[in-house]
Design a protein around this motif. Structure first.
Motif, PDB file in Angstrom:
ATOM      1  N   HIS A 257       0.824  -1.216   0.000  1.00 38.94           N
ATOM      2  CA  HIS A 257       0.000   0.000   0.000  1.00 38.94           C
ATOM      3  C   HIS A 257       0.862   1.272   0.000  1.00 38.94           C
ATOM      4  CE1 HIS A 257      -3.731   2.312   1.183  1.00 38.94           C
ATOM      5  NE2 HIS A 257      -2.784   3.150   1.546  1.00 38.94           N
ATOM      6  N   GLU A 258       1.788   1.345   0.948  1.00 39.71           N
ATOM      7  CA  GLU A 258       2.603   2.564   1.045  1.00 39.71           C
ATOM      8  C   GLU A 258       3.743   2.570   0.021  1.00 39.71           C
ATOM      9  OE1 GLU A 258       1.341   4.719   2.968  1.00 39.71           O
ATOM     10  OE2 GLU A 258       0.186   3.552   4.410  1.00 39.71           O
ATOM     11  N   HIS A 263       1.458   3.754  -3.026  1.00 36.23           N
ATOM     12  CA  HIS A 263       1.691   5.208  -3.051  1.00 36.23           C
ATOM     13  C   HIS A 263       3.059   5.617  -3.601  1.00 36.23           C
ATOM     14  CE1 HIS A 263      -2.020   5.752  -1.085  1.00 36.23           C
ATOM     15  NE2 HIS A 263      -1.643   5.533   0.155  1.00 36.23           N
ATOM     16  N   GLU A 297      -5.564   5.975  -2.855  1.00 38.41           N
ATOM     17  CA  GLU A 297      -5.872   4.915  -1.882  1.00 38.41           C
ATOM     18  C   GLU A 297      -6.431   3.664  -2.571  1.00 38.41           C
ATOM     19  OE1 GLU A 297      -4.619   5.283   0.826  1.00 38.41           O
ATOM     20  OE2 GLU A 297      -4.648   7.410   1.329  1.00 38.41           O
ATOM     21  N   TYR A 398     -10.528   4.215   0.653  1.00 35.56           N
ATOM     22  CA  TYR A 398      -9.836   2.933   0.802  1.00 35.56           C
ATOM     23  C   TYR A 398     -10.624   1.776   0.184  1.00 35.56           C
ATOM     24  CZ  TYR A 398      -6.983   5.570   4.038  1.00 35.56           C
ATOM     25  OH  TYR A 398      -6.156   6.503   4.585  1.00 35.56           O
TER      26      TYR A 398
HETATM   27 ZN   LIG Z   1      -2.817   5.232   1.828  1.00 34.63          ZN
END
Ligand SMILES: [Zn+2]
Length: 440
Positions: A257-258, A263, A297, A398
């Protein structure tokens, strides 16, 4: 900046001259439009930075020219002045032709939607209160579906059967889950292994900019569990919040995710293709309360499945992460079977936020609702309500974001049984200025 290529048919005399002039005029109009867009983009950046003076969470990332930031600080615009500025830029944008290529159209729509969200955020900072759905529409260009309690109860009934006994279901579930905690002293080792695996899988399909890199920091006392701070030049700082116990599934979730392909990759590809490649300055700033966040997200969450489709994930966890964390590897499949069930409660978080922010329930009731319907232990539920206070309807980005992104990728042929195509469509989305309404 790219300049248009004009091809002339082979013609003689006067007709050729007429063609030539028409071509110059067309090229001139295009260049003028590009010039207008550059001015509008710069003004947009200035306004986003001005918003940062009023709202400390607004500017999530900025890596554009330093003088624009200093200018915004010096000018210290009032909210009214920002609101008027947004209106004026919107009018200028409406006067610029969208062009015929897709990327040009997406850029135009991007600025339109981002500006409209900024004007809504200005009104909110001035005290206007919107309903949860109106707010998410205004800020994130999307309205998440509403589910009745019975929808979640059906999942809870299945979990009741899985965890029979007395006391509350969340306590029984929490007690079972303790066997899957990552010990604090193994946290970094496990995370680094997860990051390496996510990066390797991403690199096998996506060409990343050279020297891209991020660092990981462990922090406390935050309303979120992880955060990517993009710093430009293909660098990110990723912070992991250790306030609450961290279970084994967070390793891959956070790393994807990060980081990869979430991202960090999204920001790096936007910088590479749109900022460095095309000179589009508006992408050097990332306003958090804007439609771009749903894409950020949504792709970050869907990216977990792209990098680690179900069975591959369990196999990797069993062979690598469980042993590194000192957990019983034979129980990996059991753990992820339950997690898949609990994941079906994800929209319960939106319901709690919707009711709480609409003033139908208070913080204590929202916490209790999350404990019962989202199966969050008390401390996590309380942290989540603090997140609602700080980020409000952002919560839809999300789960609804993930669902919209999945549908979009699959509609373009990127289904689970065609992993190469899936990665390709995913990379295209990550490199483009597409916003939520453009996913439908
Ligand atoms: Zn995030």
């Amino acid at each position: 900046m790219r300049t248009p290529l004009t091809r002339f048919p082979r013609l003689e005399g006067k007709r050729a001259a007429a063609w030539l002039i028409a071509g110059w005029v067309a090229a001139g109009v295009l260049l003028a439009a590009q010039d207008d867009m550059a001015k509008i983009a710069r003004e947009y950046v200035r306004l986003v930075l001005a918003m940062g003076q009023h709202d400390k969470d607004y500017v999530d990332a900025y890596y554009g020219p330093e003088d624009l930031k200093k200018e915004a600080e010096r000018a210290n615009l009032t909210l009214d002045a920002i609101g008027a500025g947004v209106k004026s830029v919107q009018a200028q944008l409406a006067g610029v032709a969208t062009g015929s290529d897709e990327i040009g159209r997406l850029r135009h729509q991007y600025l339109e939607k981002q500006l409209s969200a900024m004007s809504a955020r200005v009104r909110m900072l001035k005290g206007e209160r919107l309903s949860f759905d109106d707010e998410s529409k205004a800020l994130y260009d999307a309205v998440a579906p509403t589910y009745p309690d019975a929808h979640f109860q059906e999942v809870l009934d299945r979990l009741e059967k899985r965890f029979p006994g007395s006391g509350s279901l969340v306590d029984r579930y929490d007690a079972w889950r303790r066997a899957f905690l990552i010990p604090r002293d193994k946290l970094d080792t496990v995370f680094q292994a997860a990051i390496a695996a996510c990066r390797e899988r991403t690199l096998a399909h996506v060409k990343l900019p050279p020297d891209e890199h991020f660092t990981v920091e462990y922090v406390t006392n935050k309303s979120w569990s992880g955060y990517n701070w993009y710093q430009g030049n293909f660098r990110s700082l990723i912070q992991v919040n250790t306030d609450l116990p961290i279970y084994i599934d967070r390793a891959i979730d956070l790393a994807c995710h990060e980081g990869y392909p979430g991202h960090h990759v999204y920001n790096a590809l936007l910088e590479q293709h749109l900022v460095k490649g095309r000179g589009w300055i508006e992408f050097t700033v990332y306003p958090l309360f804007s439609p771009q966040s749903l894409i950020a997200e949504g792709t970050a969450n869907f990216g977990i499945e792209v990098a680690f489709p179900g069975p591959e994930r369990v196999a990797f966890e069993r062979s690598k992460l469980f042993p590194l964390a000192g957990l019983d590897a034979a129980r990996a499949a059991e753990y992820y079977d339950v997690m898949a069930l609990v994941d079906q409660l994800s929209y319960a978080g939106n319901e709690a936020a919707r009711r709480y922010l609409n003033g139908q329930i208070d913080a204590a009731a929202a916490t209790a609702w999350l404990e019962r319907y989202a199966l969050m232990p008390h401390d996590r539920a309380a942290q989540r309500v603090r997140f609602f206070d700080q980020y409000r309807s952002y919560v839809i980005n999300y789960n609804f974001g993930k669902d919209l992104v999945r549908k979009f990728i699959e509609s373009r042929g990127g289904t689970a049984d065609r992993p190469d195509r899936r990665w390709q469509e995913f990379e295209t989305l990550l490199s483009s200025p597409r916003l939520p309404s453009g996913l439908r």
